[in-house]
Design a protein around this motif. Sequence first.
Motif, PDB file in Angstrom:
ATOM      1  N   ARG A 299       0.839  -1.212   0.000  1.00  0.00           N
ATOM      2  CA  ARG A 299       0.000   0.000   0.000  1.00  0.00           C
ATOM      3  C   ARG A 299       0.870   1.256   0.000  1.00  0.00           C
ATOM      4  NH1 ARG A 299      -4.916   2.292   2.215  1.00  0.00           N
ATOM      5  NH2 ARG A 299      -4.568   4.539   2.140  1.00  0.00           N
ATOM      6  N   PHE A 300       1.945   1.255   0.765  1.00  0.00           N
ATOM      7  CA  PHE A 300       2.799   2.441   0.832  1.00  0.00           C
ATOM      8  C   PHE A 300       3.578   2.642  -0.467  1.00  0.00           C
ATOM      9  CE2 PHE A 300       2.046   1.438   5.311  1.00  0.00           C
ATOM     10  CZ  PHE A 300       1.600   2.679   5.754  1.00  0.00           C
ATOM     11  N   ASN A 301       4.004   1.558  -1.080  1.00  0.00           N
ATOM     12  CA  ASN A 301       4.656   1.684  -2.386  1.00  0.00           C
ATOM     13  C   ASN A 301       3.669   2.179  -3.442  1.00  0.00           C
ATOM     14  OD1 ASN A 301       7.279   0.950  -1.679  1.00  0.00           O
ATOM     15  ND2 ASN A 301       6.859  -1.231  -1.915  1.00  0.00           N
ATOM     16  N   LEU A 302       2.407   1.761  -3.322  1.00  0.00           N
ATOM     17  CA  LEU A 302       1.385   2.257  -4.238  1.00  0.00           C
ATOM     18  C   LEU A 302       1.154   3.754  -4.025  1.00  0.00           C
ATOM     19  CD1 LEU A 302      -0.772   1.715  -6.402  1.00  0.00           C
ATOM     20  CD2 LEU A 302      -2.358   1.166  -4.537  1.00  0.00           C
ATOM     21  N   ASN A 303       1.160   4.193  -2.763  1.00  0.00           N
ATOM     22  CA  ASN A 303       1.058   5.629  -2.496  1.00  0.00           C
ATOM     23  C   ASN A 303       2.178   6.382  -3.210  1.00  0.00           C
ATOM     24  OD1 ASN A 303      -1.200   5.370  -0.831  1.00  0.00           O
ATOM     25  ND2 ASN A 303       0.001   5.267   1.045  1.00  0.00           N
ATOM     26  N   ALA A 304       3.401   5.852  -3.103  1.00  0.00           N
ATOM     27  CA  ALA A 304       4.546   6.507  -3.744  1.00  0.00           C
ATOM     28  C   ALA A 304       4.385   6.516  -5.259  1.00  0.00           C
ATOM     29  CB  ALA A 304       5.846   5.792  -3.350  1.00  0.00           C
ATOM     30  N   ALA A 305       3.871   5.412  -5.825  1.00  0.00           N
ATOM     31  CA  ALA A 305       3.648   5.348  -7.273  1.00  0.00           C
ATOM     32  C   ALA A 305       2.596   6.351  -7.719  1.00  0.00           C
ATOM     33  CB  ALA A 305       3.225   3.934  -7.673  1.00  0.00           C
ATOM     34  N   THR A 306       1.671   6.679  -6.828  1.00  0.00           N
ATOM     35  CA  THR A 306       0.606   7.638  -7.135  1.00  0.00           C
ATOM     36  C   THR A 306       1.086   9.069  -6.960  1.00  0.00           C
ATOM     37  OG1 THR A 306      -0.993   5.987  -6.373  1.00  0.00           O
ATOM     38  CG2 THR A 306      -1.788   8.241  -6.594  1.00  0.00           C
ATOM     39  N   LEU A 307       1.951   9.287  -5.979  1.00  0.00           N
ATOM     40  CA  LEU A 307       2.505  10.625  -5.759  1.00  0.00           C
ATOM     41  C   LEU A 307       3.518  10.996  -6.833  1.00  0.00           C
ATOM     42  CD1 LEU A 307       3.102  10.470  -1.896  1.00  0.00           C
ATOM     43  CD2 LEU A 307       1.477  11.965  -3.053  1.00  0.00           C
ATOM     44  N   GLN A 310       5.966   9.721 -12.442  1.00  0.00           N
ATOM     45  CA  GLN A 310       7.033   9.650 -13.437  1.00  0.00           C
ATOM     46  C   GLN A 310       8.102   8.626 -13.073  1.00  0.00           C
ATOM     47  OE1 GLN A 310       6.617  11.298 -16.340  1.00  0.00           O
ATOM     48  NE2 GLN A 310       4.679  11.862 -15.346  1.00  0.00           N
ATOM     49  N   ASP A 311       8.158   8.252 -11.804  1.00  0.00           N
ATOM     50  CA  ASP A 311       9.137   7.255 -11.349  1.00  0.00           C
ATOM     51  C   ASP A 311       8.475   5.882 -11.404  1.00  0.00           C
ATOM     52  OD1 ASP A 311      10.926   5.595 -10.037  1.00  0.00           O
ATOM     53  OD2 ASP A 311      11.510   7.111  -8.577  1.00  0.00           O
ATOM     54  N   LYS A 312       8.824   5.085 -12.392  1.00  0.00           N
ATOM     55  CA  LYS A 312       8.182   3.788 -12.605  1.00  0.00           C
ATOM     56  C   LYS A 312       8.671   2.713 -11.635  1.00  0.00           C
ATOM     57  CE  LYS A 312       5.942   5.578 -16.015  1.00  0.00           C
ATOM     58  NZ  LYS A 312       4.530   5.973 -15.818  1.00  0.00           N
ATOM     59  N   ASN A 313       9.721   3.006 -10.884  1.00  0.00           N
ATOM     60  CA  ASN A 313      10.257   2.006  -9.955  1.00  0.00           C
ATOM     61  C   ASN A 313       9.236   1.626  -8.880  1.00  0.00           C
ATOM     62  OD1 ASN A 313      12.833   1.767 -11.147  1.00  0.00           O
ATOM     63  ND2 ASN A 313      13.514   3.635 -10.116  1.00  0.00           N
ATOM     64  N   TYR A 314       8.487   2.627  -8.386  1.00  0.00           N
ATOM     65  CA  TYR A 314       7.520   2.337  -7.321  1.00  0.00           C
ATOM     66  C   TYR A 314       6.418   1.413  -7.826  1.00  0.00           C
ATOM     67  CZ  TYR A 314       9.694   6.178  -4.740  1.00  0.00           C
ATOM     68  OH  TYR A 314      10.590   6.988  -4.087  1.00  0.00           O
ATOM     69  N   LEU A 315       5.907   1.682  -9.021  1.00  0.00           N
ATOM     70  CA  LEU A 315       4.863   0.818  -9.568  1.00  0.00           C
ATOM     71  C   LEU A 315       5.400  -0.586  -9.809  1.00  0.00           C
ATOM     72  CD1 LEU A 315       1.977   0.508 -10.545  1.00  0.00           C
ATOM     73  CD2 LEU A 315       2.728   1.266 -12.813  1.00  0.00           C
ATOM     74  N   GLN A 316       6.645  -0.695 -10.237  1.00  0.00           N
ATOM     75  CA  GLN A 316       7.223  -2.009 -10.461  1.00  0.00           C
ATOM     76  C   GLN A 316       7.352  -2.785  -9.153  1.00  0.00           C
ATOM     77  OE1 GLN A 316       7.792  -3.170 -13.674  1.00  0.00           O
ATOM     78  NE2 GLN A 316       7.816  -5.096 -12.503  1.00  0.00           N
ATOM     79  N   MET A 317       7.677  -2.082  -8.059  1.00  0.00           N
ATOM     80  CA  MET A 317       7.718  -2.739  -6.753  1.00  0.00           C
ATOM     81  C   MET A 317       6.350  -3.301  -6.390  1.00  0.00           C
ATOM     82  SD  MET A 317       9.899  -0.014  -4.482  1.00  0.00           S
ATOM     83  CE  MET A 317      11.424   0.708  -5.108  1.00  0.00           C
ATOM     84  N   VAL A 318       5.302  -2.540  -6.658  1.00  0.00           N
ATOM     85  CA  VAL A 318       3.938  -2.996  -6.384  1.00  0.00           C
ATOM     86  C   VAL A 318       3.622  -4.240  -7.206  1.00  0.00           C
ATOM     87  CG1 VAL A 318       1.494  -2.391  -6.625  1.00  0.00           C
ATOM     88  CG2 VAL A 318       3.119  -0.685  -5.761  1.00  0.00           C
ATOM     89  N   ILE A 319       3.910  -4.192  -8.489  1.00  0.00           N
ATOM     90  CA  ILE A 319       3.627  -5.319  -9.382  1.00  0.00           C
ATOM     91  C   ILE A 319       4.398  -6.566  -8.946  1.00  0.00           C
ATOM     92  CG2 ILE A 319       4.003  -6.162 -11.736  1.00  0.00           C
ATOM     93  CD1 ILE A 319       3.330  -3.279 -12.682  1.00  0.00           C
ATOM     94  N   ASP A 320       5.670  -6.398  -8.638  1.00  0.00           N
ATOM     95  CA  ASP A 320       6.501  -7.550  -8.249  1.00  0.00           C
ATOM     96  C   ASP A 320       5.977  -8.192  -6.967  1.00  0.00           C
ATOM     97  OD1 ASP A 320       8.095  -7.064 -10.431  1.00  0.00           O
ATOM     98  OD2 ASP A 320       9.717  -6.103  -9.303  1.00  0.00           O
ATOM     99  N   GLU A 321       5.542  -7.374  -6.010  1.00  0.00           N
ATOM    100  CA  GLU A 321       5.061  -7.923  -4.743  1.00  0.00           C
ATOM    101  C   GLU A 321       3.719  -8.603  -4.910  1.00  0.00           C
ATOM    102  OE1 GLU A 321       5.885  -9.448  -1.964  1.00  0.00           O
ATOM    103  OE2 GLU A 321       6.958  -7.641  -1.301  1.00  0.00           O
ATOM    104  N   ILE A 322       2.833  -8.014  -5.698  1.00  0.00           N
ATOM    105  CA  ILE A 322       1.549  -8.680  -5.942  1.00  0.00           C
ATOM    106  C   ILE A 322       1.772 -10.034  -6.614  1.00  0.00           C
ATOM    107  CG2 ILE A 322      -0.644  -8.581  -7.180  1.00  0.00           C
ATOM    108  CD1 ILE A 322      -0.550  -5.550  -6.949  1.00  0.00           C
ATOM    109  N   ARG A 323       2.661 -10.068  -7.588  1.00  0.00           N
ATOM    110  CA  ARG A 323       2.937 -11.324  -8.278  1.00  0.00           C
ATOM    111  C   ARG A 323       3.484 -12.373  -7.299  1.00  0.00           C
ATOM    112  NH1 ARG A 323       5.252  -9.534 -12.334  1.00  0.00           N
ATOM    113  NH2 ARG A 323       3.618  -9.913 -13.875  1.00  0.00           N
TER     114      ARG A 323
END
Length: 343
Positions: A299-307, A310-323
């Motif tokens: 959830r916190f990494n998703l917050n960072a991806a939303t804030l 332009q930084d795709k690293n946060y969204l990738q962290m979310v995707i990797d953890e969900i997987r």
Amino acid sequence: MPVTQLQSELHCILDLRVAAVALKPLPSVEEVISVDSGNKSAWAHALRIAVRHQNGEEESYFMKVAFGSQGLESLKGEYEATAAIYAITPDFCPKPIAWGTLETAPDTHFYLRKYYEFFEGVPEPESFCEKLAMLHSSHTSPEGKFGFHCTTYNGNIPQDNTWSDSWELFFANGLRHVLNIREARAGPDAELDELLPGLFDKVIPRLLRPLESNGRSIEPTLVHGNLWCGNAAIIDDETEEGIIFDPSSFWAHNEYELGNWRPVRNKFTRRYFEAYQSIIPKAEPEADFDDRNALYALRFNLNAATLFTQDKNYLQMVIDEIRRLTEKYPDGYVDEVGQDKPN
């Protein structure tokens, strides 16, 4: 509001008479000595206001300034969250004083609190976690539910704090809310969207439902809600005693707070987990703790991806953890006598 526009708006704020208006809740203030600009973000600006009281003593106050209806709502949320924390642990956060709208600038809003000089570093783990555990030990949710009485913000993200009897439901709704905001700001992501059914139908029930099943229950705890190293500071250089500020609070499962300690970037090391858990042990089932912590960190990494879209690293962290979690828990929740429960 873009930073450049925010800075131009602040010309009216950096005025001693305007600061004096904001200080009306402090009738002992005789004179505003100075107003100095502090840290700024894309959605708010900080000021330090030095004053002289009627007894001759000088003191400083912190004022955060934001604009528009969202600015008003976010500063109200910060005031209400800080007031709730202060009511339980008054030595663990700055005393909130007031929030409102400047009479001379109706689209300009402020939040006022006590000012502290901060020292570099993260607070000492033992005393810091003792205070945090004290905050988390007050099970006094006014509704006896998970949620909060007003919207609170994580940066410029409004949180869904709708009251709920179920922690699983509250967490899932809050996560969907942030996902919707991220998509509105950055557009859909096919890889993420493909993984979401497994997250909501399998992982969240598997990791959160056992907390409230088979005779177990969790009591709502007031959390800071965004407790990373940037929202905690040392106020005594000798003892390394610390305080917390800039909360995004709601009544939650206490372990939700620790989700923001998992990312290494946030500087809360294993020592903080150990110090905290020496006072408040891991919830049962204890064996699920690490993956629950990973789910909360998501959830916190998703917050960072939303804030920071332009930084795709946060969204990738979310995707990797969900997987990882969906691959680990393909069957979802199965109760302890082996019967599947409906999602």
